[in-house]
Design a protein around this motif. Sequence first.
Motif, PDB file in Angstrom:
ATOM      1  N   ALA A   1       7.134   1.276   6.197  1.00 51.28           N
ATOM      2  CA  ALA A   1       7.487   1.393   4.786  1.00 51.28           C
ATOM      3  C   ALA A   1       7.593   2.855   4.359  1.00 51.28           C
ATOM      4  O   ALA A   1       8.520   3.233   3.634  1.00 51.28           O
ATOM      5  CB  ALA A   1       6.447   0.659   3.928  1.00 51.28           C
ATOM      6  N   LEU A   2       6.669   3.685   4.795  1.00 51.39           N
ATOM      7  CA  LEU A   2       6.718   5.108   4.445  1.00 51.39           C
ATOM      8  C   LEU A   2       7.990   5.761   4.971  1.00 51.39           C
ATOM      9  O   LEU A   2       8.644   6.543   4.268  1.00 51.39           O
ATOM     10  CB  LEU A   2       5.487   5.835   5.000  1.00 51.39           C
ATOM     11  CG  LEU A   2       4.157   5.550   4.308  1.00 51.39           C
ATOM     12  CD1 LEU A   2       3.007   6.180   5.106  1.00 51.39           C
ATOM     13  CD2 LEU A   2       4.155   6.086   2.878  1.00 51.39           C
ATOM     14  N   LEU A   3       8.359   5.446   6.205  1.00 50.48           N
ATOM     15  CA  LEU A   3       9.582   5.988   6.781  1.00 50.48           C
ATOM     16  C   LEU A   3      10.801   5.567   5.969  1.00 50.48           C
ATOM     17  O   LEU A   3      11.699   6.373   5.689  1.00 50.48           O
ATOM     18  CB  LEU A   3       9.733   5.518   8.230  1.00 50.48           C
ATOM     19  CG  LEU A   3       8.749   6.122   9.234  1.00 50.48           C
ATOM     20  CD1 LEU A   3       8.741   5.304  10.526  1.00 50.48           C
ATOM     21  CD2 LEU A   3       9.098   7.575   9.541  1.00 50.48           C
ATOM     22  N   ARG A  31      13.241  -0.369   2.263  1.00 53.30           N
ATOM     23  CA  ARG A  31      14.191  -1.141   3.060  1.00 53.30           C
ATOM     24  C   ARG A  31      13.837  -1.017   4.545  1.00 53.30           C
ATOM     25  O   ARG A  31      14.438  -0.242   5.272  1.00 53.30           O
ATOM     26  CB  ARG A  31      15.613  -0.636   2.797  1.00 53.30           C
ATOM     27  CG  ARG A  31      16.073  -0.790   1.351  1.00 53.30           C
ATOM     28  CD  ARG A  31      17.531  -0.390   1.184  1.00 53.30           C
ATOM     29  NE  ARG A  31      18.013  -0.646  -0.162  1.00 53.30           N
ATOM     30  CZ  ARG A  31      18.008   0.253  -1.145  1.00 53.30           C
ATOM     31  NH1 ARG A  31      17.549   1.476  -0.915  1.00 53.30           N
ATOM     32  NH2 ARG A  31      18.469  -0.055  -2.343  1.00 53.30           N
ATOM     33  N   ILE A  32      12.849  -1.798   4.966  1.00 48.33           N
ATOM     34  CA  ILE A  32      12.459  -1.703   6.377  1.00 48.33           C
ATOM     35  C   ILE A  32      13.196  -2.732   7.238  1.00 48.33           C
ATOM     36  O   ILE A  32      13.175  -2.639   8.463  1.00 48.33           O
ATOM     37  CB  ILE A  32      10.938  -1.864   6.578  1.00 48.33           C
ATOM     38  CG1 ILE A  32      10.478  -3.276   6.240  1.00 48.33           C
ATOM     39  CG2 ILE A  32      10.168  -0.849   5.760  1.00 48.33           C
ATOM     40  CD1 ILE A  32       9.037  -3.531   6.603  1.00 48.33           C
ATOM     41  N   GLU A  67       1.847  12.282   3.248  1.00 51.85           N
ATOM     42  CA  GLU A  67       1.118  11.040   3.506  1.00 51.85           C
ATOM     43  C   GLU A  67       1.437  10.505   4.900  1.00 51.85           C
ATOM     44  O   GLU A  67       0.549  10.051   5.622  1.00 51.85           O
ATOM     45  CB  GLU A  67       1.474   9.997   2.447  1.00 51.85           C
ATOM     46  CG  GLU A  67       0.878   8.605   2.672  1.00 51.85           C
ATOM     47  CD  GLU A  67      -0.629   8.542   2.528  1.00 51.85           C
ATOM     48  OE1 GLU A  67      -1.212   7.515   2.917  1.00 51.85           O
ATOM     49  OE2 GLU A  67      -1.227   9.521   2.024  1.00 51.85           O
ATOM     50  N   LEU A  68       2.711  10.562   5.285  1.00 51.16           N
ATOM     51  CA  LEU A  68       3.103  10.082   6.608  1.00 51.16           C
ATOM     52  C   LEU A  68       2.421  10.874   7.710  1.00 51.16           C
ATOM     53  O   LEU A  68       1.892  10.295   8.662  1.00 51.16           O
ATOM     54  CB  LEU A  68       4.633  10.177   6.769  1.00 51.16           C
ATOM     55  CG  LEU A  68       5.178   9.722   8.128  1.00 51.16           C
ATOM     56  CD1 LEU A  68       5.058   8.209   8.284  1.00 51.16           C
ATOM     57  CD2 LEU A  68       6.636  10.157   8.299  1.00 51.16           C
ATOM     58  N   VAL A  69       2.415  12.200   7.591  1.00 49.49           N
ATOM     59  CA  VAL A  69       1.776  13.042   8.604  1.00 49.49           C
ATOM     60  C   VAL A  69       0.294  12.702   8.727  1.00 49.49           C
ATOM     61  O   VAL A  69      -0.233  12.502   9.830  1.00 49.49           O
ATOM     62  CB  VAL A  69       1.959  14.533   8.277  1.00 49.49           C
ATOM     63  CG1 VAL A  69       1.136  15.384   9.244  1.00 49.49           C
ATOM     64  CG2 VAL A  69       3.429  14.931   8.363  1.00 49.49           C
ATOM     65  N   GLN A  70      -0.390  12.620   7.601  1.00 51.52           N
ATOM     66  CA  GLN A  70      -1.825  12.327   7.634  1.00 51.52           C
ATOM     67  C   GLN A  70      -2.093  10.925   8.177  1.00 51.52           C
ATOM     68  O   GLN A  70      -3.055  10.715   8.921  1.00 51.52           O
ATOM     69  CB  GLN A  70      -2.412  12.493   6.234  1.00 51.52           C
ATOM     70  CG  GLN A  70      -2.398  13.940   5.746  1.00 51.52           C
ATOM     71  CD  GLN A  70      -2.803  14.076   4.298  1.00 51.52           C
ATOM     72  OE1 GLN A  70      -2.704  13.128   3.513  1.00 51.52           O
ATOM     73  NE2 GLN A  70      -3.255  15.262   3.919  1.00 51.52           N
ATOM     74  N   LYS A  78       0.831  -1.206   0.000  1.00 53.64           N
ATOM     75  CA  LYS A  78       0.000   0.000   0.000  1.00 53.64           C
ATOM     76  C   LYS A  78       0.866   1.255   0.000  1.00 53.64           C
ATOM     77  O   LYS A  78       0.552   2.241  -0.661  1.00 53.64           O
ATOM     78  CB  LYS A  78      -0.938   0.002   1.212  1.00 53.64           C
ATOM     79  CG  LYS A  78      -2.059  -1.015   1.132  1.00 53.64           C
ATOM     80  CD  LYS A  78      -2.948  -0.930   2.367  1.00 53.64           C
ATOM     81  CE  LYS A  78      -4.077  -1.947   2.317  1.00 53.64           C
ATOM     82  NZ  LYS A  78      -4.937  -1.882   3.526  1.00 53.64           N
ATOM     83  N   ALA A  79       1.943   1.211   0.766  1.00 52.36           N
ATOM     84  CA  ALA A  79       2.870   2.347   0.778  1.00 52.36           C
ATOM     85  C   ALA A  79       3.644   2.415  -0.526  1.00 52.36           C
ATOM     86  O   ALA A  79       3.804   3.494  -1.122  1.00 52.36           O
ATOM     87  CB  ALA A  79       3.828   2.228   1.962  1.00 52.36           C
TER      88      ALA A  79
END
Length: 206
Positions: free
Chosen positions: A65-67, A37-38, A86-89, A26-27
């Motif tokens: 994943a977003l991070l 690369r998580i 997107e991360l903030v929301q 999804k991310a």
Amino acid sequence: MTAKTIESRTFNPVPAAQAKAEAIAKAKALAPDLAVRIGSTPKTKFRGNPDVFGRLVEDHDRHRALLAMIEETTGNSPEREMLFTELVQELKGHAAAEEQALWSTVLRDPNTTDFARHAIAEHKEIDDMLADLAARDMASSAWLRRFAGLREEYLHHIREEEQEQFVAAEKHLSASDLRYMRQVFNRRKREEKAAAKIEEKINLKN
């Protein structure tokens, strides 16, 4: 497909590896060309579970994943701006919905009040870090340093939730409570994310 069919499928358990892969996908769909690369994730029994904790871990994996994807961006590129928004929301919507669906109930039990308060306090700290990042130049080395601090803080927060706080809360909630909470979380997450605003506020303490 009927609503009953959708509900039944929603609450069926999913293998942990599949649940993690779907959350990451999804991310990844937001920026297909960026690597995700998580690395390994902390062990949790809740990944893929059909209750609220499984749903929360699903979000956590997406946030991981977003991070990781933001770390692959450079400067104030469109990709970095889009993914940070997107991360903030995501984090704002997730935290608000989690507090309403889960922690508001857990706070009523004296046996679970302390770790519920701890989780909520960390939500506030993370929100402050997001506001600080939003107020700074994304192309600066200071932004990257502060983003690394946010990433470390958030990964610590969700690891603690998955391995300690969720485990403790589960002992005081029935299966029907947990499934109902998942429904509440899903509804509130959509609403809270849609209403989330990116605030800009420099934190002079750090």
